[in-house]
Design an enzyme around this catalytic site. Structure first.
Site, PDB file in Angstrom:
ATOM      1  N   GLU A  49      -0.995 -12.326   7.161  1.00 23.10           N
ATOM      2  CA  GLU A  49      -2.293 -11.733   7.436  1.00 23.10           C
ATOM      3  C   GLU A  49      -3.193 -12.878   7.909  1.00 23.10           C
ATOM      4  O   GLU A  49      -3.538 -13.773   7.128  1.00 23.10           O
ATOM      5  CB  GLU A  49      -2.837 -11.087   6.166  1.00 23.10           C
ATOM      6  CG  GLU A  49      -4.119 -10.319   6.359  1.00 23.10           C
ATOM      7  CD  GLU A  49      -4.603  -9.708   5.058  1.00 23.10           C
ATOM      8  OE1 GLU A  49      -5.817  -9.758   4.811  1.00 23.10           O
ATOM      9  OE2 GLU A  49      -3.762  -9.190   4.286  1.00 23.10           O
ATOM     10  N   ASP A  60     -14.980 -10.551   1.345  1.00 20.63           N
ATOM     11  CA  ASP A  60     -14.311 -11.772   0.910  1.00 20.63           C
ATOM     12  C   ASP A  60     -15.100 -12.521  -0.153  1.00 20.63           C
ATOM     13  O   ASP A  60     -16.329 -12.624  -0.099  1.00 20.63           O
ATOM     14  CB  ASP A  60     -14.075 -12.692   2.107  1.00 20.63           C
ATOM     15  CG  ASP A  60     -13.090 -12.095   3.100  1.00 20.63           C
ATOM     16  OD1 ASP A  60     -12.071 -11.553   2.634  1.00 20.63           O
ATOM     17  OD2 ASP A  60     -13.335 -12.160   4.307  1.00 20.63           O
TER      18      ASP A  60
END
Length: 273
Positions: A49, A60
């Site tokens: 990824e 995130d």
């Protein structure tokens, strides 16, 4: 079948769990991120990824945010990410799925045209470079219809999400349309290594099986071999990001690869051996 579909079908046929490793493109520097992708595959990763750095990555946690800042300072752009993919394709056919945010893609390659579609240009260019799909956590399913059509037309995967709070109705709609794999978010927070009860997301994944045969992978919070095994009970694989990226940022490249090997060994011992 795409590279991603072939890999996940092979893993399922072998009774093995997939190991997805997140690496931020350009962090801590460009050459290290390229080396990390190739070495991660040798260490046991099945899918990479590849993070497209963004200045405001809402999904995130602090580690991935730090890596995005480093990558942006290193001059990494969407074009730069596709250059990395081209480099990897000279040496490997492992599945590569980008992880990014829609703002980066809507403006990608803008030519000033009134009806310009940056996402469509990205999909075409990304597919040509050797990318297999993209994950966009800030695009909800109900707003992705046109993007899904573009992706399917180009045999490119736009990954769908389910979470611990996904309703049955939404799960049915999301999973029915899904291809490539479904990203099962383990908690309602942001990315990062943490202590979690993975039985919650495993129950969600089990419920989703009635709507789809598309493989599922759990991400968020997986930091060691034990948590990888616990997260993979009801899914087809696990996604590991912050634990690997933290080691890369700290200059502990070998430790990052050792972590990947330990997860690969633990998953195979539990689910394959």
């Amino acid at each position: 079948m795409t590279r991603l579909e072939k890999k996940l079908a092979t893993l399922r046929a072998e009774g093995r769990k997939g190991l997805f490793i997140y690496i931020t493109a350009g962090a801590p520097d460009v050459e290290t991120s390229v080396r990390a992708m190739l070495e991660a595959e040798r260490a046991g990763a099945d899918v990479i990824e590849l993070g497209i750095p963004f200045s405001d990555p809402l999904a995130d946690g602090p580690v991935i945010q730090e890596s995005s800042v480093a990558a942006i300072r290193n001059g990494m752009t969407v074009d730069g990410v596709l250059d990395l993919v081209r480099r990897i394709r000279k040496e490997s056919e492992m599945p590569l799925v980008a992880m990014g945010y829609i703002n980066n893609l809507l403006s990608y390659g803008f030519d000033g045209g009134e009806h310009y579609n940056g996402f469509e240009k990205f999909v075409v260019d990304a597919k040509a470079a050797g990318l297999d799909g993209v994950i966009l956590p800030d695009v909800p399913h109900e707003e992705s219809g046109a993007m899904r059509e573009i992706s399917k037309r180009n045999e490119f995967h736009l990954v769908e999400f389910i979470t611990p709070v996904t309703t049955v109705e939404r799960m049915k709609e999301t999973c029915t349309d899904a291809d490539g794999f479904i990203y099962c978010v383990s908690n309602t927070g942001v990315t990062g290594v943490k202590e979690l009860d993975f039985s919650v997301i495993n129950r969600v994944a089990r419920a989703a099986r009635q709507f789809t045969s598309t493989p599922m992978a759990v991400g968020f919070g997986i930091g060691n071999a034990e948590s990888a095994v616990a997260a993979a009970v009801e899914t087809d694989g696990v996604i590991v990001g912050s634990a690997v990226v933290r080691r890369l940022l700290d200059g502990k490249f070998d430790d990052a690869m050792s972590l990947i090997r330990s997860m690969r060994e633990a998953l195979d011992k539990k689910y394959h051996g």
